[in-house]
Design a protein around this motif. Sequence first.
Motif, mmCIF file in Angstrom:
data_model
loop_
_atom_site.group_PDB
_atom_site.id
_atom_site.type_symbol
_atom_site.label_atom_id
_atom_site.label_comp_id
_atom_site.label_asym_id
_atom_site.label_seq_id
_atom_site.Cartn_x
_atom_site.Cartn_y
_atom_site.Cartn_z
ATOM 1 N N SER A 33 0.841 -1.204 0.000
ATOM 2 C CA SER A 33 0.000 0.000 0.000
ATOM 3 C C SER A 33 0.871 1.248 0.000
ATOM 4 O O SER A 33 0.570 2.223 -0.689
ATOM 5 C CB SER A 33 -0.946 -0.004 1.214
ATOM 6 N N SER A 34 1.966 1.212 0.745
ATOM 7 C CA SER A 34 2.894 2.342 0.777
ATOM 8 C C SER A 34 3.462 2.606 -0.611
ATOM 9 O O SER A 34 3.556 3.755 -1.053
ATOM 10 C CB SER A 34 4.012 2.046 1.774
ATOM 11 N N ARG A 35 3.832 1.541 -1.318
ATOM 12 C CA ARG A 35 4.373 1.684 -2.675
ATOM 13 C C ARG A 35 3.313 2.270 -3.613
ATOM 14 O O ARG A 35 3.615 3.143 -4.429
ATOM 15 C CB ARG A 35 4.852 0.344 -3.219
ATOM 16 N N ALA A 36 2.068 1.787 -3.499
ATOM 17 C CA ALA A 36 0.990 2.278 -4.362
ATOM 18 C C ALA A 36 0.753 3.778 -4.140
ATOM 19 O O ALA A 36 0.588 4.534 -5.101
ATOM 20 C CB ALA A 36 -0.292 1.491 -4.108
ATOM 21 N N VAL A 37 0.768 4.211 -2.884
ATOM 22 C CA VAL A 37 0.594 5.630 -2.558
ATOM 23 C C VAL A 37 1.744 6.442 -3.152
ATOM 24 O O VAL A 37 1.532 7.501 -3.749
ATOM 25 C CB VAL A 37 0.500 5.836 -1.022
ATOM 26 N N ALA A 38 2.967 5.955 -2.998
ATOM 27 C CA ALA A 38 4.140 6.665 -3.526
ATOM 28 C C ALA A 38 4.038 6.824 -5.046
ATOM 29 O O ALA A 38 4.356 7.892 -5.588
ATOM 30 C CB ALA A 38 5.422 5.930 -3.142
ATOM 31 N N ILE A 39 3.575 5.783 -5.713
ATOM 32 C CA ILE A 39 3.432 5.844 -7.177
ATOM 33 C C ILE A 39 2.397 6.897 -7.561
ATOM 34 O O ILE A 39 2.641 7.739 -8.433
ATOM 35 C CB ILE A 39 3.057 4.460 -7.747
ATOM 36 N N LEU A 40 1.233 6.860 -6.900
ATOM 37 C CA LEU A 40 0.189 7.839 -7.226
ATOM 38 C C LEU A 40 0.639 9.255 -6.900
ATOM 39 O O LEU A 40 0.379 10.185 -7.663
ATOM 40 C CB LEU A 40 -1.113 7.500 -6.494
ATOM 41 N N ASP A 41 1.328 9.414 -5.769
ATOM 42 C CA ASP A 41 1.829 10.748 -5.407
ATOM 43 C C ASP A 41 2.835 11.230 -6.452
ATOM 44 O O ASP A 41 2.850 12.407 -6.818
ATOM 45 C CB ASP A 41 2.460 10.734 -4.018
ATOM 46 N N HIS A 42 3.667 10.328 -6.944
ATOM 47 C CA HIS A 42 4.656 10.687 -7.966
ATOM 48 C C HIS A 42 3.981 11.085 -9.283
ATOM 49 O O HIS A 42 4.492 11.927 -10.016
ATOM 50 C CB HIS A 42 5.620 9.525 -8.185
ATOM 51 N N CYS A 43 2.828 10.471 -9.562
ATOM 52 C CA CYS A 43 2.068 10.810 -10.770
ATOM 53 C C CYS A 43 1.330 12.147 -10.622
ATOM 54 O O CYS A 43 0.819 12.676 -11.611
ATOM 55 C CB CYS A 43 1.046 9.709 -11.090
ATOM 56 N N LYS A 44 1.290 12.654 -9.392
ATOM 57 C CA LYS A 44 0.659 13.948 -9.093
ATOM 58 C C LYS A 44 -0.803 14.008 -9.547
ATOM 59 O O LYS A 44 -1.227 14.965 -10.179
ATOM 60 C CB LYS A 44 1.459 15.095 -9.713
ATOM 61 N N GLY A 83 -2.850 -4.269 -8.921
ATOM 62 C CA GLY A 83 -2.255 -4.073 -7.606
ATOM 63 C C GLY A 83 -0.945 -3.319 -7.701
ATOM 64 O O GLY A 83 -0.587 -2.776 -8.754
ATOM 65 N N SER A 84 -0.187 -3.319 -6.607
ATOM 66 C CA SER A 84 1.032 -2.501 -6.561
ATOM 67 C C SER A 84 2.098 -2.967 -7.551
ATOM 68 O O SER A 84 2.814 -2.138 -8.112
ATOM 69 C CB SER A 84 1.594 -2.446 -5.139
ATOM 70 N N ASP A 85 2.206 -4.276 -7.796
ATOM 71 C CA ASP A 85 3.215 -4.754 -8.751
ATOM 72 C C ASP A 85 2.896 -4.275 -10.165
ATOM 73 O O ASP A 85 3.780 -3.812 -10.892
ATOM 74 C CB ASP A 85 3.312 -6.282 -8.735
ATOM 75 N N ILE A 86 1.630 -4.379 -10.549
ATOM 76 C CA ILE A 86 1.219 -3.908 -11.875
ATOM 77 C C ILE A 86 1.381 -2.396 -11.965
ATOM 78 O O ILE A 86 1.860 -1.879 -12.982
ATOM 79 C CB ILE A 86 -0.226 -4.346 -12.182
ATOM 80 N N MET A 87 1.002 -1.695 -10.889
ATOM 81 C CA MET A 87 1.185 -0.240 -10.870
ATOM 82 C C MET A 87 2.649 0.123 -11.086
ATOM 83 O O MET A 87 2.960 1.029 -11.847
ATOM 84 C CB MET A 87 0.699 0.353 -9.541
#
Length: 110
Positions: A33-44, A83-87
């Motif tokens: 979940s932490s990784r998924a949040v970081a990815i979305l935050d990076h995508c702004k 999920g986070s791996d696909i993201m």
Amino acid sequence: MSAANERISDVVSKNDVVLFMKGTPLFPQCGFSSRAVAILDHCKVAYESVDVLQDMEIRQGIKAYSDWPTIPQLYVKGEFVGGSDIMMEMFEAGELQELMAEKQVAPASE
């Protein structure tokens, strides 16, 4: 349709981007979940999050809703992405950013 399915469908249809996760964006409760949040935050991009740890019906229901066994789960404009791996794979290839642009997802507010 079960009550959980109705609630899931409602949040997915009312938000451009929804992340079903363990915890919250400020306090993720697992590494994925932490990784998924970081990815979305990076995508702004602006996104809604749903903490599945707060509701067992949603926690089990989301797995049936998407036919995907793990959490987190990302939805963009009503469509299940993965999920986070696909993201992570999509993000590293630039595909997630392209998807957000194609779907005209609102940017995150500063």
